[in-house]
Design a protein around this motif. Structure first.
Motif, PDB file in Angstrom:
ATOM      1  N   ARG A  89     -18.797 -28.573 -23.456  1.00 17.66           N
ATOM      2  CA  ARG A  89     -19.395 -27.234 -23.227  1.00 17.66           C
ATOM      3  C   ARG A  89     -20.661 -27.450 -22.417  1.00 17.66           C
ATOM      4  N   ILE A  90     -20.685 -26.965 -21.213  1.00 23.47           N
ATOM      5  CA  ILE A  90     -21.776 -27.264 -20.282  1.00 23.47           C
ATOM      6  C   ILE A  90     -22.451 -25.954 -19.867  1.00 23.47           C
ATOM      7  N   ALA A  91     -23.766 -25.851 -20.068  1.00 25.99           N
ATOM      8  CA  ALA A  91     -24.492 -24.644 -19.642  1.00 25.99           C
ATOM      9  C   ALA A  91     -24.642 -24.682 -18.127  1.00 25.99           C
ATOM     10  N   LEU A  92     -24.240 -23.611 -17.470  1.00 24.31           N
ATOM     11  CA  LEU A  92     -24.439 -23.507 -16.021  1.00 24.31           C
ATOM     12  C   LEU A  92     -25.441 -22.397 -15.750  1.00 24.31           C
ATOM     13  N   ASN A  93     -26.505 -22.761 -15.055  1.00 24.56           N
ATOM     14  CA  ASN A  93     -27.608 -21.840 -14.811  1.00 24.56           C
ATOM     15  C   ASN A  93     -27.698 -21.487 -13.331  1.00 24.56           C
ATOM     16  N   HIS A  94     -28.508 -20.491 -13.045  1.00 24.36           N
ATOM     17  CA  HIS A  94     -28.774 -20.026 -11.681  1.00 24.36           C
ATOM     18  C   HIS A  94     -29.104 -21.210 -10.758  1.00 24.36           C
ATOM     19  N   GLY A  95     -28.313 -21.395  -9.743  1.00 19.90           N
ATOM     20  CA  GLY A  95     -28.585 -22.452  -8.761  1.00 19.90           C
ATOM     21  C   GLY A  95     -27.854 -23.760  -9.009  1.00 19.90           C
ATOM     22  N   ASP A  96     -27.177 -23.865 -10.151  1.00 19.39           N
ATOM     23  CA  ASP A  96     -26.451 -25.119 -10.437  1.00 19.39           C
ATOM     24  C   ASP A  96     -25.160 -25.193  -9.618  1.00 19.39           C
ATOM     25  N   VAL A  97     -24.800 -26.414  -9.234  1.00 20.62           N
ATOM     26  CA  VAL A  97     -23.549 -26.645  -8.511  1.00 20.62           C
ATOM     27  C   VAL A  97     -22.760 -27.720  -9.262  1.00 20.62           C
ATOM     28  N   VAL A  98     -21.477 -27.463  -9.482  1.00 22.72           N
ATOM     29  CA  VAL A  98     -20.602 -28.458 -10.097  1.00 22.72           C
ATOM     30  C   VAL A  98     -19.551 -28.865  -9.065  1.00 22.72           C
ATOM     31  N   VAL A  99     -19.269 -30.151  -9.006  1.00 16.55           N
ATOM     32  CA  VAL A  99     -18.220 -30.660  -8.131  1.00 16.55           C
ATOM     33  C   VAL A  99     -17.227 -31.409  -9.004  1.00 16.55           C
ATOM     34  N   TRP A 100     -15.930 -31.081  -8.893  1.00 15.80           N
ATOM     35  CA  TRP A 100     -14.937 -31.912  -9.589  1.00 15.80           C
ATOM     36  C   TRP A 100     -13.785 -32.235  -8.648  1.00 15.80           C
ATOM     37  N   SER A 140     -18.382 -25.643  -7.078  1.00 21.81           N
ATOM     38  CA  SER A 140     -18.632 -24.382  -7.782  1.00 21.81           C
ATOM     39  C   SER A 140     -20.137 -24.114  -7.846  1.00 21.81           C
ATOM     40  N   VAL A 141     -20.536 -22.933  -7.364  1.00 24.89           N
ATOM     41  CA  VAL A 141     -21.955 -22.552  -7.310  1.00 24.89           C
ATOM     42  C   VAL A 141     -22.181 -21.407  -8.295  1.00 24.89           C
ATOM     43  N   SER A 142     -23.150 -21.547  -9.179  1.00 21.53           N
ATOM     44  CA  SER A 142     -23.430 -20.516 -10.174  1.00 21.53           C
ATOM     45  C   SER A 142     -24.740 -19.803  -9.875  1.00 21.53           C
ATOM     46  N   LEU A 143     -24.724 -18.475  -9.986  1.00 23.29           N
ATOM     47  CA  LEU A 143     -25.925 -17.666  -9.760  1.00 23.29           C
ATOM     48  C   LEU A 143     -26.035 -16.605 -10.851  1.00 23.29           C
ATOM     49  N   LEU A 167     -24.873 -30.871 -10.148  1.00 24.89           N
ATOM     50  CA  LEU A 167     -26.072 -30.965  -9.317  1.00 24.89           C
ATOM     51  C   LEU A 167     -26.972 -29.803  -9.740  1.00 24.89           C
ATOM     52  N   ARG A 168     -27.874 -30.107 -10.663  1.00 22.89           N
ATOM     53  CA  ARG A 168     -28.719 -29.043 -11.220  1.00 22.89           C
ATOM     54  C   ARG A 168     -29.639 -28.477 -10.140  1.00 22.89           C
ATOM     55  N   GLY A 169     -29.622 -27.176  -9.969  1.00 24.49           N
ATOM     56  CA  GLY A 169     -30.538 -26.502  -9.029  1.00 24.49           C
ATOM     57  C   GLY A 169     -30.242 -26.750  -7.563  1.00 24.49           C
ATOM     58  N   PHE A 170     -29.095 -27.323  -7.251  1.00 24.23           N
ATOM     59  CA  PHE A 170     -28.784 -27.705  -5.865  1.00 24.23           C
ATOM     60  C   PHE A 170     -28.796 -26.500  -4.917  1.00 24.23           C
ATOM     61  N   ALA A 171     -28.432 -25.312  -5.417  1.00 23.55           N
ATOM     62  CA  ALA A 171     -28.337 -24.123  -4.553  1.00 23.55           C
ATOM     63  C   ALA A 171     -29.553 -23.205  -4.690  1.00 23.55           C
ATOM     64  N   LEU A 172     -30.524 -23.651  -5.495  1.00 25.73           N
ATOM     65  CA  LEU A 172     -31.640 -22.762  -5.849  1.00 25.73           C
ATOM     66  C   LEU A 172     -32.389 -22.236  -4.633  1.00 25.73           C
ATOM     67  N   SER A 173     -32.719 -23.116  -3.685  1.00 25.28           N
ATOM     68  CA  SER A 173     -33.557 -22.682  -2.560  1.00 25.28           C
ATOM     69  C   SER A 173     -32.786 -21.724  -1.642  1.00 25.28           C
ATOM     70  N   GLN A 174     -31.451 -21.686  -1.768  1.00 25.33           N
ATOM     71  CA  GLN A 174     -30.676 -20.802  -0.895  1.00 25.33           C
ATOM     72  C   GLN A 174     -30.067 -19.622  -1.644  1.00 25.33           C
TER      73      GLN A 174
END
Ligand SMILES: O=C(O)CCC(=O)C(=O)O
Ligand SMILES: [Mn+2]
Length: 212
Positions: A165-176, A143-146, A20-27
């Motif tokens: 190989r997956i780039a995880l950026n500020h605000g991205d959320v991964v669910v597995w 998983s929340v990346s900041l 979920l790209r940018g899912f956590a960005l606003s928070q």
């Protein structure tokens, strides 16, 4: 946009994994404030692995249980071994974000009780592993990346399976979860950089259901 251009943005992932790209960005700012508060009560520390080495990632936890490792092994503990106190409560903001992310990925009714917080400095890495210390593996991992971007290695159920190989950026959320719940994964050595909010750091929060 024509479909052939849309396909440029498609990220083929194993079944059971959602980014979920940018899912956590606003928070992000509010999460960082909570992490700072948690780190005051339960300081980030480099934990020992059973083999005797020390992890390059500094860790703390919040929630009813926290993931710990020492010479005795890996496990969840209701108390912080450093302070003897219970881990700080999981902030509602982090709990609710994880529940919404799990929902969005098709895992309804997620009831997280643990949040491991990882702090990476340049060069820190996390070797390929499975998350296998949780009692309830029907629940996903959120998983929340900041901060600084990292390369997430996501493989299969066998250690030797090829890894995306997956780039995880500020605000991205991964669910597995589901068929991917026990997949091997890790983080490649963090590249140096300067993030506008976190400087030379990456933070990762994994929100889990650890207890029965
Ligand atoms: O830092 C990450 O993105 C992954 C962390 C992880 O796999 C873990 O804490 O078990
Ligand atoms: Mn993991």
């Amino acid at each position: 946009m024509p479909p052939e251009q849309l396909a440029l943005f498609a990220e083929p992932l194993p079944e059971g994994v959602t980014i979920l790209r940018g899912f956590a960005l606003s928070q992000a700012g509010a999460i960082l404030a909570e992490v700072e508060r948690i780190g005051e009560a339960a300081p980030f520390r480099a934990m020992q692995v059973p083999g005797g080495g020390t992890m390059s990632v500094a860790m703390t936890n919040c929630g009813a249980a926290g993931w710990v490792t020492d010479l005795r092994g890996y496990r969840y503990s209701p108390a912080d071994p450093l302070t003897g106190q219970p881990w700080p409560d999981m902030p509602a903001l982090i709990h609710d974000l994880a529940v919404r992310a799990a929902d969005a990925a098709g895992f309804e009714g997620f009831q997280p009780d643990a949040c491991l917080i990882n702090r990476y400095e340049p060069g820190a890495r996390m070797g390929l592993h499975q998350d296998r210390d949780e009692a309830d593996r029907s629940a996903p991992i959120v998983s929340v990346s900041l901060g600084l971007s990292a390369t997430f290695l996501f493989g299969g159920l066998k250690r030797s399976d090829p890894q995306a190989r997956i780039a995880l950026n500020h605000g991205d959320v991964v669910v597995w979860g589901g068929p991917a719940r026990m997949a091997y994964h890790g983080i490649a050595p963090l590249k140096d950089g300067l993030h506008p909010e976190l400087g030379r750091l990456r933070l990762n929060l994994t929100i889990r259901k650890a207890l029965v």
